[in-house]
Design a protein around this motif. Structure first.
Motif, short mmCIF file in Angstrom:
data_model
loop_
_atom_site.label_atom_id
_atom_site.label_comp_id
_atom_site.label_asym_id
_atom_site.label_seq_id
_atom_site.Cartn_x
_atom_site.Cartn_y
_atom_site.Cartn_z
N HIS A 15 1.47 -1.11 0.29
CA HIS A 15 0.11 -0.02 -0.05
C HIS A 15 0.83 1.51 -0.26
N ALA A 16 0.79 2.59 -0.77
CA ALA A 16 1.39 3.86 -1.13
C ALA A 16 1.16 4.25 -0.09
N LEU A 17 1.63 5.52 0.10
CA LEU A 17 1.06 6.47 1.43
C LEU A 17 -0.43 7.32 0.70
N LEU A 18 -0.74 7.15 1.80
CA LEU A 18 -2.32 8.27 2.29
C LEU A 18 -1.85 9.14 1.05
N GLY A 19 -2.56 9.58 -0.03
CA GLY A 19 -3.08 10.19 -0.57
C GLY A 19 -1.87 10.94 -1.80
N ASP A 20 -0.97 9.67 -2.05
CA ASP A 20 0.32 9.88 -2.70
C ASP A 20 -0.37 9.27 -4.21
N PRO A 21 0.19 10.66 -5.50
CA PRO A 21 -0.99 10.72 -6.41
C PRO A 21 0.18 9.91 -7.56
N VAL A 22 1.98 9.15 -7.14
CA VAL A 22 2.32 9.14 -7.57
C VAL A 22 2.64 7.68 -8.36
N TYR A 23 2.88 7.02 -6.66
CA TYR A 23 2.94 5.52 -6.43
C TYR A 23 1.70 5.18 -5.33
N ARG A 57 -3.04 15.74 -0.01
CA ARG A 57 -1.56 15.72 -0.22
C ARG A 57 -1.13 13.68 0.44
N THR A 58 0.09 14.13 -0.11
CA THR A 58 0.63 12.78 0.50
C THR A 58 0.92 12.56 2.14
N MET A 59 0.98 11.80 2.08
CA MET A 59 0.50 11.88 3.82
C MET A 59 1.83 12.06 4.60
N LEU A 60 3.17 12.43 4.44
CA LEU A 60 4.34 11.93 4.91
C LEU A 60 4.27 13.27 6.05
N HIS A 61 5.46 13.09 7.02
CA HIS A 61 6.24 14.44 7.52
C HIS A 61 7.12 14.31 8.29
N ALA A 62 7.92 15.40 8.23
CA ALA A 62 9.41 15.16 9.04
C ALA A 62 9.30 15.77 10.27
N ALA A 63 8.90 14.32 11.50
CA ALA A 63 8.73 14.43 12.26
C ALA A 63 10.05 15.26 13.34
N GLY A 64 11.10 14.20 13.01
CA GLY A 64 12.31 14.73 14.03
C GLY A 64 13.04 15.01 13.36
N LEU A 65 14.30 15.91 13.76
CA LEU A 65 15.62 16.20 13.09
C LEU A 65 17.04 16.33 13.97
#
Length: 219
Positions: free
Chosen positions: A167-175, A183-191
């Motif tokens: 399964h791709a990430l939710l909302g991902d229009p490419v994969y 939107r593609t549901m990806l979040h950079a939570a920590g660095l």
């Protein structure tokens, strides 16, 4: 002084902003606002505007490191290149995920066509890519996954999720099919970026509203 984005970390050489999902780093060919247009507003009294050290996809929200001078930019870029930077992402997978944690090691290569544009594919002769993952929650047929990429390939988490989980990430229009989210549901939570002779740059980005609207919370 007001800033165009929430600031998650700030000192004399580094600025980490909470980039909103949907904002591209570079000016799109079709026009529209990009981070490039807002860098002047992020000078905050410094001599020059800060420069992005690494990249986040247009749709990806969260921690983006900016360097406040050329020397810092060079040092930070070297830390990313040497894989010394710790990155933590949260992604919503558009389906169930079996298992609780694991490591995805699939090499990636870029392909392009006139009709579909470019995308990344899994290819044995591609560049090595490694992502560690852990399941955090399942809700409404979707799964919240914590991703800790070891490498920083283009679209790495998106391609790895689709191949490893089916399964791709939710909302991902490419994969994926692009449905279920704006939107593609990806979040950079920590660095965490180590620095020689100084405390590391440490930043945490709160869970965005569109993740919370689906019922998920960051543990």
């Amino acid at each position: 002084m007001t800033t165009p984005f929430p600031i998650l970390f700030e000192d004399g050489e580094a600025l980490v902003i909470d980039k909103p999902g949907g904002l591209p780093l570079d000016r799109p060919r079709a026009g529209g606002v990009s981070l490039e247009d807002r860098l002047e507003e992020l000078r905050l009294g410094f001599q020059r505007p800060p420069a992005p050290v690494h990249r986040l996809d247009r749709d990806t929200s969260g921690c983006l490191l900016l360097a406040r001078n050329p020397k810092a930019l060079k040092r930070f870029a070297a830390a990313f290149e040497a894989r010394l930077v710790e990155k933590r992402y949260l992604g919503i997978v558009a389906g169930p995920v079996s298992g609780t944690e694991g490591t995805i090691a699939l090499s990636l290569s870029k392909i392009s066509s006139a009709s579909e544009g470019w995308r990344m594919i899994v290819a044995k002769k591609g560049k090595p890519a490694v992502t560690h993952w852990r399941k955090l929650a399942e809700l409404g047929g979707h799964t919240l996954i914590e991703f800790r990429p070891e490498t920083g390939r283009t679209h790495q988490i998106r391609v790895h999720a689709e191949h490893a989980f089916g399964h791709a990430l939710l909302g991902d229009p490419v994969y994926g099919n692009g449905r279920g989210a704006a939107r593609t549901m990806l979040h950079a939570a920590g660095l965490t970026v180590p620095r020689e002779g100084k405390d590391p740059v440490v930043a945490l980005a709160p869970l965005p509203a569109d993740f919370a609207a689906l019922g998920f919370a960051d543990d």
